[in-house]
Design a protein around this motif. Structure first.
Motif, short mmCIF file in Angstrom:
data_model
loop_
_atom_site.label_atom_id
_atom_site.label_comp_id
_atom_site.label_asym_id
_atom_site.label_seq_id
_atom_site.Cartn_x
_atom_site.Cartn_y
_atom_site.Cartn_z
N TRP A 241 -5.63 3.81 -1.78
CA TRP A 241 -4.69 2.88 -2.48
C TRP A 241 -3.58 2.32 -1.41
N TYR A 242 -3.36 1.10 -1.39
CA TYR A 242 -2.00 0.48 -0.51
C TYR A 242 -0.85 -0.05 -1.34
N SER A 243 0.19 -0.12 -0.76
CA SER A 243 1.28 -0.35 -1.72
C SER A 243 2.13 -1.36 -0.70
N SER A 244 2.50 -2.46 -0.86
CA SER A 244 3.62 -3.16 -0.12
C SER A 244 4.98 -3.12 -0.96
N TRP A 245 5.85 -2.83 -0.40
CA TRP A 245 7.17 -2.81 -1.02
C TRP A 245 8.31 -2.84 0.05
N ILE A 246 9.60 -3.16 -0.73
CA ILE A 246 10.68 -3.55 0.15
C ILE A 246 11.42 -2.20 0.31
N GLY A 247 11.64 -1.96 1.72
CA GLY A 247 12.61 -0.65 2.23
C GLY A 247 13.70 -1.23 2.95
N GLU A 248 14.67 -0.83 2.80
CA GLU A 248 16.12 -1.02 3.32
C GLU A 248 16.69 0.09 3.95
N GLU A 249 16.77 -0.03 5.38
CA GLU A 249 17.68 0.64 5.90
C GLU A 249 18.27 0.23 7.19
N ASN A 250 19.28 0.77 7.94
CA ASN A 250 19.88 0.24 8.96
C ASN A 250 20.42 -1.19 8.75
N ASN A 251 20.91 -1.23 7.46
CA ASN A 251 21.67 -2.46 7.02
C ASN A 251 20.60 -3.79 7.17
N HIS A 252 19.32 -3.56 6.80
CA HIS A 252 18.57 -4.67 6.79
C HIS A 252 17.45 -4.37 6.01
N SER A 253 16.68 -5.41 5.34
CA SER A 253 15.46 -5.23 4.36
C SER A 253 14.00 -5.56 5.48
N ASP A 254 13.21 -4.94 5.02
CA ASP A 254 11.90 -5.11 5.73
C ASP A 254 10.78 -4.61 4.52
N VAL A 255 9.58 -5.49 4.85
CA VAL A 255 8.27 -5.06 3.82
C VAL A 255 7.66 -4.12 4.55
N PHE A 256 7.31 -3.15 3.75
CA PHE A 256 6.60 -2.11 4.20
C PHE A 256 4.95 -1.93 3.42
N LEU A 257 4.09 -1.22 4.39
CA LEU A 257 2.78 -1.37 3.78
C LEU A 257 2.47 0.37 3.97
N SER A 258 2.28 0.91 2.80
CA SER A 258 1.91 2.35 2.56
C SER A 258 0.29 2.63 2.36
N ALA A 259 -0.39 3.56 2.92
CA ALA A 259 -1.51 3.90 2.61
C ALA A 259 -1.68 5.16 1.60
N ILE A 260 -2.13 5.13 0.65
CA ILE A 260 -2.05 6.46 -0.24
C ILE A 260 -3.31 6.93 -0.56
N HIS A 261 -3.64 8.43 -0.33
CA HIS A 261 -4.70 9.20 -0.62
C HIS A 261 -4.28 10.26 -1.76
N PRO A 262 -4.42 9.75 -2.91
CA PRO A 262 -4.26 10.82 -3.95
C PRO A 262 -4.95 12.09 -3.92
#
Length: 262
Positions: A241-262
């Motif tokens: 599974w892949y998830s694209s999500w908003i992560g916010e660190e170091n005072n700015h936002s980015d779009v991240f992609l995570s691969a998930i193996h249950p």
């Protein structure tokens, strides 16, 4: 809805999915799904005035629609939906149904979040928290809704997304604040379920760091966006599974992609 029968060159006049003889209904989050078996078209949406998710079905490719039905059922209806209401430190977190036609299980799988009490209009304060829910719709009707997050604290879980694999099993991802006692920072978590909503294992953390919601304008509350996305693909025969999500660190936002193996 409108439909095209020539590859999108032109579209029909509008077909009415649901006609409500009430003023000021606040309808949002329409999801349209097509059965790969029958060609039936299904619609799901939030009605914030009635405080329910509804669904309707068309048996003739969207021309005529059945009356609206409360999702998932009258025993455990969706309720306490958030329109543009706030969560703590987030300017808005609308309750939107996210749906997939789970052809492997012969069901429609739906996730959403709702407040523990009726928001007025926000889901903030003593005894108020958001939780993520799952239910599915099949030939026998809707299953009872089940809470996806296994955190029993007062922290928020919100904005879930989902997809399924070839066995019909479902993976749900959602934003989760269980790791912050102040209920502000969030991480991406996942839950593995069967098509009926029975969990296979405890929730798993996905993101490697906590995100602090960041104001998009000076003096304004943070805005995360109204959703994120999850989908499944096989990589070398392994369900991923892949998830694209908003992560916010170091005072700015980015779009991240995570691969998930249950």
């Amino acid at each position: 809805m409108r439909r095209s029968q020539n590859g999108g060159i032109s579209f029909s006049s509008p077909y009415v999915i649901s006609s409500i003889n009430k003023e000021n209904h606040k309808i949002n989050g329409l999801q349209l799904l097509v059965s790969p078996f029958s060609g039936y078209v299904y619609a799901f949406w939030s009605d914030y005035l009635d405080d329910h998710i509804y669904w309707s079905r068309s048996l003739n490719h969207g021309v005529a629609w059945t009356g609206r039905t409360i999702f998932p059922n009258l025993t455990t209806p969706s309720q306490h939906l958030m329109n543009m209401g706030k969560l703590k430190s987030i300017v808005r977190a609308p309750s939107l149904p996210i749906a997939r036609f789970n052809w492997a299980a012969g069901r429609i799988s739906v996730v959403w979040h709702e407040c523990s009490k009726k928001p007025n209009p926000d889901c903030i304060g003593n005894g108020f928290q958001a939780d993520a829910y799952y239910a599915s719709l099949g030939s026998g009707g809707g299953t009872n809704k089940v809470r996806i997050n296994d955190d029993f604290g007062l922290n928020d879980q919100f904005m879930p997304a989902l997809d399924f694999n070839g066995s019909g099993d479902v993976l749900v991802t959602f934003y989760d604040r269980r790791d912050d006692p102040n209920n502000v920072d969030y991480r991406l978590y996942s839950a593995s379920l069967n098509a009926s909503g029975i969990p296979y294992s405890p929730n798993q953390v996905v993101s490697l760091f906590s995100s602090t919601p960041i104001p998009f304008l000076t003096g304004k509350l943070p805005f995360l966006g109204d959703y994120h996305e999850t989908w499944m693909s096989q990589i070398n025969g392994v369900d991923t599974w892949y998830s694209s999500w908003i992560g916010e660190e170091n005072n700015h936002s980015d779009v991240f992609l995570s691969a998930i193996h249950p």
